[in-house]
Design a protein around this motif. Sequence first.
Motif, PDB file in Angstrom:
ATOM      1  N   GLY A  40       6.168  15.532  -0.062  1.00 22.77           N
ATOM      2  CA  GLY A  40       6.587  14.185   0.311  1.00 22.77           C
ATOM      3  C   GLY A  40       8.057  14.112   0.649  1.00 22.77           C
ATOM      4  O   GLY A  40       8.460  13.473   1.637  1.00 22.77           O
ATOM      5  N   LEU A  41       8.890  14.776  -0.162  1.00 30.20           N
ATOM      6  CA  LEU A  41      10.332  14.772   0.107  1.00 30.20           C
ATOM      7  C   LEU A  41      10.672  15.495   1.405  1.00 30.20           C
ATOM      8  O   LEU A  41      11.628  15.138   2.104  1.00 30.20           O
ATOM      9  N   TYR A  42       9.870  16.504   1.741  1.00 26.74           N
ATOM     10  CA  TYR A  42      10.192  17.353   2.891  1.00 26.74           C
ATOM     11  C   TYR A  42       9.764  16.739   4.230  1.00 26.74           C
ATOM     12  O   TYR A  42      10.183  17.215   5.293  1.00 26.74           O
ATOM     13  N   GLU A  43       8.975  15.686   4.211  1.00 26.94           N
ATOM     14  CA  GLU A  43       8.437  15.116   5.453  1.00 26.94           C
ATOM     15  C   GLU A  43       9.498  14.814   6.509  1.00 26.94           C
ATOM     16  O   GLU A  43       9.275  15.055   7.702  1.00 26.94           O
ATOM     17  N   PRO A  44      10.686  14.274   6.139  1.00 25.54           N
ATOM     18  CA  PRO A  44      11.693  14.011   7.179  1.00 25.54           C
ATOM     19  C   PRO A  44      12.175  15.280   7.890  1.00 25.54           C
ATOM     20  O   PRO A  44      12.731  15.198   8.998  1.00 25.54           O
ATOM     21  N   GLY A  99       0.780  -1.232   0.000  1.00 24.42           N
ATOM     22  CA  GLY A  99       0.000   0.000   0.000  1.00 24.42           C
ATOM     23  C   GLY A  99       0.806   1.273   0.000  1.00 24.42           C
ATOM     24  O   GLY A  99       0.243   2.362   0.023  1.00 24.42           O
ATOM     25  N   ALA A 100       2.135   1.157  -0.051  1.00 23.35           N
ATOM     26  CA  ALA A 100       2.991   2.344   0.024  1.00 23.35           C
ATOM     27  C   ALA A 100       2.881   3.177  -1.246  1.00 23.35           C
ATOM     28  O   ALA A 100       2.689   2.642  -2.345  1.00 23.35           O
ATOM     29  N   ASN A 101       3.026   4.485  -1.075  1.00 20.45           N
ATOM     30  CA  ASN A 101       3.001   5.413  -2.203  1.00 20.45           C
ATOM     31  C   ASN A 101       4.422   5.919  -2.442  1.00 20.45           C
ATOM     32  O   ASN A 101       5.034   6.510  -1.545  1.00 20.45           O
ATOM     33  N   SER A 102       4.955   5.682  -3.618  1.00 19.03           N
ATOM     34  CA  SER A 102       6.282   6.168  -3.958  1.00 19.03           C
ATOM     35  C   SER A 102       6.186   7.604  -4.441  1.00 19.03           C
ATOM     36  O   SER A 102       5.611   7.878  -5.498  1.00 19.03           O
ATOM     37  N   ARG A 122       8.055   8.001  -7.868  1.00 20.94           N
ATOM     38  CA  ARG A 122       7.370   7.395  -9.004  1.00 20.94           C
ATOM     39  C   ARG A 122       6.102   8.165  -9.360  1.00 20.94           C
ATOM     40  O   ARG A 122       5.798   8.384 -10.537  1.00 20.94           O
ATOM     41  N   THR A 123       5.357   8.576  -8.334  1.00 20.44           N
ATOM     42  CA  THR A 123       4.133   9.326  -8.583  1.00 20.44           C
ATOM     43  C   THR A 123       4.430  10.639  -9.299  1.00 20.44           C
ATOM     44  O   THR A 123       3.709  11.046 -10.218  1.00 20.44           O
ATOM     45  N   TYR A 124       5.510  11.298  -8.899  1.00 19.85           N
ATOM     46  CA  TYR A 124       5.882  12.568  -9.522  1.00 19.85           C
ATOM     47  C   TYR A 124       6.216  12.373 -10.999  1.00 19.85           C
ATOM     48  O   TYR A 124       5.698  13.093 -11.868  1.00 19.85           O
ATOM     49  N   GLY A 184      17.123  16.768  -9.164  1.00 22.71           N
ATOM     50  CA  GLY A 184      18.131  17.332  -8.254  1.00 22.71           C
ATOM     51  C   GLY A 184      17.693  17.237  -6.808  1.00 22.71           C
ATOM     52  O   GLY A 184      18.476  16.830  -5.930  1.00 22.71           O
ATOM     53  N   LEU A 185      16.447  17.567  -6.533  1.00 22.12           N
ATOM     54  CA  LEU A 185      15.936  17.487  -5.162  1.00 22.12           C
ATOM     55  C   LEU A 185      15.876  16.024  -4.694  1.00 22.12           C
ATOM     56  O   LEU A 185      16.207  15.723  -3.537  1.00 22.12           O
ATOM     57  N   GLY A 186      15.455  15.138  -5.578  1.00 20.21           N
ATOM     58  CA  GLY A 186      15.399  13.727  -5.209  1.00 20.21           C
ATOM     59  C   GLY A 186      16.762  13.181  -4.843  1.00 20.21           C
ATOM     60  O   GLY A 186      16.918  12.458  -3.845  1.00 20.21           O
ATOM     61  N   ASP A 187      17.788  13.517  -5.646  1.00 14.78           N
ATOM     62  CA  ASP A 187      19.151  13.084  -5.343  1.00 14.78           C
ATOM     63  C   ASP A 187      19.619  13.642  -4.003  1.00 14.78           C
ATOM     64  O   ASP A 187      20.232  12.933  -3.197  1.00 14.78           O
ATOM     65  N   ALA A 188      19.345  14.928  -3.765  1.00 14.07           N
ATOM     66  CA  ALA A 188      19.792  15.566  -2.536  1.00 14.07           C
ATOM     67  C   ALA A 188      19.124  14.963  -1.299  1.00 14.07           C
ATOM     68  O   ALA A 188      19.712  14.925  -0.211  1.00 14.07           O
ATOM     69  N   CYS A 189      17.897  14.465  -1.479  1.00 19.25           N
ATOM     70  CA  CYS A 189      17.155  13.859  -0.359  1.00 19.25           C
ATOM     71  C   CYS A 189      17.366  12.342  -0.276  1.00 19.25           C
ATOM     72  O   CYS A 189      16.766  11.675   0.588  1.00 19.25           O
TER      73      CYS A 189
END
Length: 334
Positions: free
Chosen positions: A227-231, A164-167, A170-172, A326-331
């Motif tokens: 989603g990326l910012y949640e942590p 049930g996880a949402n990637s 992948r969604t982006y 770029g943001l995905g790599d940085a996170c």
Amino acid sequence: MFEDLIKQLQGLNGRSISIPIQTDEKGYIDKQCPSPQCEFLFKVNEDDWSNLFRNEAVWCPMCRHEAPADQWFTIEQVEHSKSEAMVVVKGEINNALRSDAQKFNRSQSRNSFISMSMEVKGGTQRTYAMPAKAADVMQLEIRCDNCSARFAVVGSAYFCPACGANSVVRTYHDSLRKIRAKKDSEEVVQQALADAVGKDEAELTCRSLRETCLSDGVTAFQKYCEGLYEPFGKAPFNVFQRIDEGSELWRSALSKGYESWLTAQEVSSLKVLYQKRHILAHNDGIIDQRYVEKSGDSTYKAGQRLVVSKGDIEVLLSLLDKLGSGLGDACGRT
């Protein structure tokens, strides 16, 4: 006289008939969302279905409907199973009747003045079930980032059917792919609509499609960044719909702003596109002085109607793809 038939009918009481289901050439089995509002068709790897999926819950990759594993047969599989079960039952009854007929005929005396015989027509019938055939291979194959389950879909998928996880990543990228598909299909859509309902309606529809591409892109980037910012905590409301504020928030979290991945000219172009989306959403596309001042777009004057070109959409997709990567790599979320 009908001992075999009676025995066969008694054996059918409470009996279940197993109908095999074929895999496709890549080892995937067909599944379908049981929600009547969705009925999304997808495939799962057969080994993963046995080893990774749980009987208690499976999730739809499109709508995230949750149901036990035994509720995910496709409509075609269910209809095939009903048909094959009936074939098996009819075959076993037919064969039991033939056996009783043979026994009855052997028991008759040939020297009797009156002789009787029993005949069952139709020939021997099969008593085994044919497997449900697999649908065509689905080209988009996905492996879940969370549990490694493999599944395949046509179009897009948002959730892993096994966990049930949402990637977020992948969604982006699926969202950007859908926007590109809308842009690339415009001529086909316009011609089909022109033939069906007329040129005026076709033009209005295609213009609307182009305009929604900007809104879709901004929304996709906003959800991706959230989603990326949640942590790092909860982002301020709609902050990622504003270029400067979003960049500063990332700078605080990563020590990098948007200029780390985009040139100054690209950042400026992205601001203009975001302002175009804003004027479409909040002013029906009519240019006001605020737009001219905030975007720096000197090609328009207040009172004009905004025109979204395919070039605008292509630039937006290119910049969002570059910035998102770029943001995905940085996170650490590639």
